[in-house]
Design a protein around this motif. Structure first.
Motif, PDB file in Angstrom:
ATOM      1  N   SER A  38       0.826  -1.206   0.000  1.00  0.00           N
ATOM      2  CA  SER A  38       0.000   0.000   0.000  1.00  0.00           C
ATOM      3  C   SER A  38       0.862   1.260   0.000  1.00  0.00           C
ATOM      4  O   SER A  38       0.585   2.218  -0.725  1.00  0.00           O
ATOM      5  CB  SER A  38      -0.920  -0.008   1.224  1.00  0.00           C
ATOM      6  OG  SER A  38      -1.679   1.166   1.297  1.00  0.00           O
ATOM      7  N   MET A  94      -4.815   2.392  -6.331  1.00  0.00           N
ATOM      8  CA  MET A  94      -6.005   1.633  -5.964  1.00  0.00           C
ATOM      9  C   MET A  94      -5.743   0.743  -4.740  1.00  0.00           C
ATOM     10  O   MET A  94      -6.605   0.607  -3.870  1.00  0.00           O
ATOM     11  CB  MET A  94      -6.459   0.780  -7.153  1.00  0.00           C
ATOM     12  CG  MET A  94      -7.700  -0.066  -6.867  1.00  0.00           C
ATOM     13  SD  MET A  94      -9.148   0.948  -6.424  1.00  0.00           S
ATOM     14  CE  MET A  94      -9.491   1.699  -8.037  1.00  0.00           C
ATOM     15  N   ILE A  95      -4.558   0.137  -4.679  1.00  0.00           N
ATOM     16  CA  ILE A  95      -4.235  -0.724  -3.540  1.00  0.00           C
ATOM     17  C   ILE A  95      -4.324   0.065  -2.242  1.00  0.00           C
ATOM     18  O   ILE A  95      -4.896  -0.396  -1.251  1.00  0.00           O
ATOM     19  CB  ILE A  95      -2.817  -1.317  -3.706  1.00  0.00           C
ATOM     20  CG1 ILE A  95      -2.764  -2.243  -4.921  1.00  0.00           C
ATOM     21  CG2 ILE A  95      -2.399  -2.081  -2.452  1.00  0.00           C
ATOM     22  CD1 ILE A  95      -1.376  -2.792  -5.208  1.00  0.00           C
ATOM     23  N   ARG A 114      -5.990   2.894  -1.678  1.00  0.00           N
ATOM     24  CA  ARG A 114      -7.364   3.333  -1.394  1.00  0.00           C
ATOM     25  C   ARG A 114      -8.196   2.200  -0.805  1.00  0.00           C
ATOM     26  O   ARG A 114      -8.957   2.411   0.146  1.00  0.00           O
ATOM     27  CB  ARG A 114      -8.006   3.888  -2.670  1.00  0.00           C
ATOM     28  CG  ARG A 114      -7.466   5.243  -3.091  1.00  0.00           C
ATOM     29  CD  ARG A 114      -8.375   5.907  -4.122  1.00  0.00           C
ATOM     30  NE  ARG A 114      -8.369   5.160  -5.387  1.00  0.00           N
ATOM     31  CZ  ARG A 114      -7.496   5.364  -6.369  1.00  0.00           C
ATOM     32  NH1 ARG A 114      -6.548   6.281  -6.238  1.00  0.00           N
ATOM     33  NH2 ARG A 114      -7.557   4.665  -7.488  1.00  0.00           N
ATOM     34  N   VAL A 115      -8.073   0.999  -1.361  1.00  0.00           N
ATOM     35  CA  VAL A 115      -8.815  -0.149  -0.843  1.00  0.00           C
ATOM     36  C   VAL A 115      -8.401  -0.451   0.594  1.00  0.00           C
ATOM     37  O   VAL A 115      -9.232  -0.707   1.469  1.00  0.00           O
ATOM     38  CB  VAL A 115      -8.602  -1.393  -1.740  1.00  0.00           C
ATOM     39  CG1 VAL A 115      -9.183  -2.634  -1.079  1.00  0.00           C
ATOM     40  CG2 VAL A 115      -9.233  -1.170  -3.106  1.00  0.00           C
ATOM     41  N   ARG A 151      -9.778   2.248   3.090  1.00  0.00           N
ATOM     42  CA  ARG A 151     -11.200   2.097   3.379  1.00  0.00           C
ATOM     43  C   ARG A 151     -11.441   0.895   4.297  1.00  0.00           C
ATOM     44  O   ARG A 151     -12.272   0.941   5.197  1.00  0.00           O
ATOM     45  CB  ARG A 151     -11.973   1.918   2.066  1.00  0.00           C
ATOM     46  CG  ARG A 151     -11.869   3.074   1.091  1.00  0.00           C
ATOM     47  CD  ARG A 151     -12.516   4.378   1.610  1.00  0.00           C
ATOM     48  NE  ARG A 151     -11.697   5.082   2.590  1.00  0.00           N
ATOM     49  CZ  ARG A 151     -10.631   5.836   2.269  1.00  0.00           C
ATOM     50  NH1 ARG A 151     -10.238   5.961   1.031  1.00  0.00           N
ATOM     51  NH2 ARG A 151      -9.965   6.460   3.218  1.00  0.00           N
ATOM     52  N   SER A 152     -10.708  -0.194   4.052  1.00  0.00           N
ATOM     53  CA  SER A 152     -10.841  -1.372   4.920  1.00  0.00           C
ATOM     54  C   SER A 152     -10.372  -1.056   6.333  1.00  0.00           C
ATOM     55  O   SER A 152     -11.008  -1.443   7.323  1.00  0.00           O
ATOM     56  CB  SER A 152     -10.022  -2.544   4.359  1.00  0.00           C
ATOM     57  OG  SER A 152     -10.430  -2.864   3.053  1.00  0.00           O
TER      58      SER A 152
END
Length: 282
Positions: free
Chosen positions: A103, A109-110, A112-113, A116-117
């Motif tokens: 990350s 994208m990695i 951001r995902v 959020r998690s």
């Protein structure tokens, strides 16, 4: 000023030498007692004719309500309490550290995902999330380890991510990229060594917290199930005899306190060794 700094460093080294010596002595005593207990008695051997016996040469800490040797159950219980805690912590590291590295280095994208998690897991206190997850999954040590892993990996991922984000902006990383070094080698040779110190410090401090979690959940029936001699489960089993024989609950309680104290001392030592506090990483 330099002499004062040297004196402070010497005092720190002397202090930690004493701590390490005391810890080593305790570990040697524990090993000897464990060997003695393991060789003499079976931790699950029931002897109703000898239940709630006092201290003796045969049973140095007496027996419980089923006539089982308390010393044996305490030392065998260390395998379960400490072992399961180490397993939960290792699982958290194996998930959190790689995710944090990916990350922080690749972002996009990695990242951001992951964020959020992480926000979803951090919206509630760790203990509350663990209770909910353990309640939904059902009682059992496997489900409890899974619940602890699900709440602990986020902290390591966030710590690693923040360190990698800071290191990625430094010149030596840009030079490595310009020289054609692959992302895998940059992460493994340049970034991972910078995060390992902070991760070890956090893990050593978390170890005591995980031990308390496993003991607490076993105490309320959501972790290790009887007759396994886990310290928290032992406290639950012996609770009805607290008024008549309080020492039976004192033994596993003291075991938990001593081990947690030792893990905190280890965390303080590692923090000084890696100079993490000075750098402001933890």
């Amino acid at each position: 000023m330099k002499a004062m700094t040297i004196n402070i460093d010497q005092r720190k080294k002397t202090k930690w030498k004493k701590v390490i010596a005391i810890t080593a002595i305790i570990l040697v005593i524990v090993s000897l007692l464990y060997t003695f207990a393991y060789l003499r008695h079976d931790s699950n051997h029931v002897d109703m004719g000898n239940r709630l016996a006092g201290m003796s040469l045969e049973h140095p800490l007496g027996t419980d309500h089923l006539g089982r040797d308390m010393l044996t159950r305490i030392w065998i219980g260390a395998q379960y309490t400490i072992g399961y805690s180490a397993l939960a912590l290792l699982a958290s590291l194996l998930i959190g550290v790689p995710i944090g590295l990916l990350s922080g280095y690749f972002k996009g994208m990695i990242d951001r995902v992951f964020m959020r998690s992480a926000d979803a897991f951090l919206a509630f206190p760790d203990t509350i999330v663990a209770i909910v997850l353990a309640g939904l999954l059902g009682p059992g040590i496997g489900n409890l380890i899974l619940a602890i892993t699900l709440i602990k990996w986020v902290n390591y991922a966030r710590l690693v991510r923040s360190t990698v984000l800071a290191e990625s902006q430094k010149e030596y990383i840009w030079i490595a990229k310009m020289n054609g070094l692959s992302p895998r080698k940059i992460v493994s040779k340049h970034l991972f060594p910078h995060v390992i110190g902070s991760v070890l410090v956090m893990a050593s401090l978390d170890f005591g917290k995980v031990i308390l979690l496993i003991s607490a959940f076993s105490y309320i029936g959501l972790g290790v199930q009887p007759p396994m001699p886990e310290w928290g489960a032992m406290l639950n089993e012996l609770r009805p005899y607290f008024n008549s024989m309080p020492q039976l609950m004192l033994y596993p309680g003291l075991a938990i306190v001593i081990v947690v104290l030792l893990t905190n001392l280890l965390g303080d030592y590692l923090r000084d060794y890696f100079d993490v506090k000075k750098e402001g990483k933890v």
